[in-house]
Enzyme design. Structure first.
Site, PDB file in Angstrom:
ATOM      1  N   LYS A 231      31.578   6.238  -6.835  1.00 34.44           N
ATOM      2  CA  LYS A 231      32.670   4.833  -6.854  1.00 34.44           C
ATOM      3  C   LYS A 231      33.793   5.438  -7.364  1.00 34.44           C
ATOM      4  CE  LYS A 231      29.484   1.875  -4.883  1.00 34.44           C
ATOM      5  NZ  LYS A 231      28.314   1.863  -5.280  1.00 34.44           N
ATOM      6  N   ARG A 265      21.027   7.020  -5.016  1.00 34.96           N
ATOM      7  CA  ARG A 265      21.781   6.309  -3.228  1.00 34.96           C
ATOM      8  C   ARG A 265      23.225   7.582  -3.707  1.00 34.96           C
ATOM      9  NH1 ARG A 265      25.425   3.421  -0.594  1.00 34.96           N
ATOM     10  NH2 ARG A 265      24.701   2.620   1.362  1.00 34.96           N
TER      11      ARG A 265
END
Length: 286
Positions: A231, A265
């Site tokens: 991210k 995840r």
């Protein structure tokens, strides 16, 4: 069009309905591997859109020890640039791939905000629904999940970023609303997993705050999923492209695990699993 509420008939080889519960009972977090069959996902868009490449990717993740494969046919990239697609588009991408991935025998999660797509995936052996809008975007989603009796990941999201808000308070308000929707639809509470939505509707600072204060979500008494893989907040600390953020992803995921996350995840299954195992082994010596 309303999604079918009829129970699915999973094909041979699919994981059983209690697969997630079994994973959540372990001391080590479950690892959910990302399988994007999209042309525009922020990290690996286009790499696995061909059915043969998608199947190879799923097989590689299984070899690395993945616990759940999360398959998505629409980019829900957490910053600007994602191109919305129709349910027909998603289904066209899923149909050549899903059955073969399910047949590999690892629980499959369907990453979609559309009830019609989730219904198709459940009909063809997916075991978990993963809704990036936390049951708050498609009004057919909660009734579908309730009727099928499958686990659902409820993610926090926002239409726009607001640096001025208290992101933890916003997450709590969002989850209360999602849980009310779930209760009204008849979703069994122990089928729900919460996801703080790292990067979604948040500044990079708010994403890091969400991770730092993950324990505040313990008030809901539900398992937490964290997906910090590659991210943008990582690049705000250490400038890097998505493909260069493995170390930062692992750092974030280890902190999430220390703060109680039960599912991680990730795009990088083998490396993440190794880090979780080593951290767990060290902590067990205390």
């Amino acid at each position: 069009m309303n999604a079918s509420l009829s129970p699915p008939v999973p094909p041979a080889g699919s994981a059983g309905p209690d697969a997630l519960r079994t994973l959540l009972e372990r001391s080590l977090p479950a690892v959910m591997g990302v399988l994007n069959i999209t042309p525009d996902s922020f990290s690996d868009g286009g790499a696995f859109i061909a059915p043969a490449r998608a199947l190879e990717r799923a097989q590689a993740m299984i070899a690395d020890g993945v616990d759940i494969i999360d398959i998505g046919a629409e980019s829900t990239r957490p910053y600007k640039g994602a191109r919305p697609v129709t349910a027909a588009d998603e289904l066209a991408r899923l149909k050549p791939v899903l059955a073969d991935v399910v047949a590999l025998g690892v629980p499959v999660s369907i990453d979609s905000m559309k009830a019609e797509v989730v219904a198709f995936a459940l009909d063809h052996g997916a075991a978990i629904a993963n809704d990036v809008w936390g049951l708050q975007r498609d009004p057919d989603m909660a009734p579908l999940i309730a009727a099928r009796g499958v686990p659902v990941v409820v993610m926090h999201n926002r239409d726009s970023v607001d640096p001025a808000i208290d992101i933890i308070a916003d997450m709590k308000t969002f989850f209360r609303r999602s849980l009310d929707i779930a209760a009204q639809a008849g979703i069994v509470r122990d089928k729900i997993v919460l996801d703080p939505g790292i990067g979604f509707g948040k500044t990079v600072e708010q994403s890091m705050t969400a991770l730092a204060h993950l324990r505040e979500l313990d008030m809901f008494g539900l398992p937490i999923l964290v997906g910090a893989s590659r991210k943008r907040f990582i690049a705000s600390v250490s400038p890097s492209k998505p493909s260069e953020r493995l170390a930062g992803s692992i750092a974030a995921h280890l902190i999430a695990a220390q703060r109680g996350a039960k599912i991680i995840r990730t795009h990088d299954v083998g490396e993440t699993l190794q880090a979780l195992r080593v951290a767990h082994a060290i902590e067990s010596k205390q």
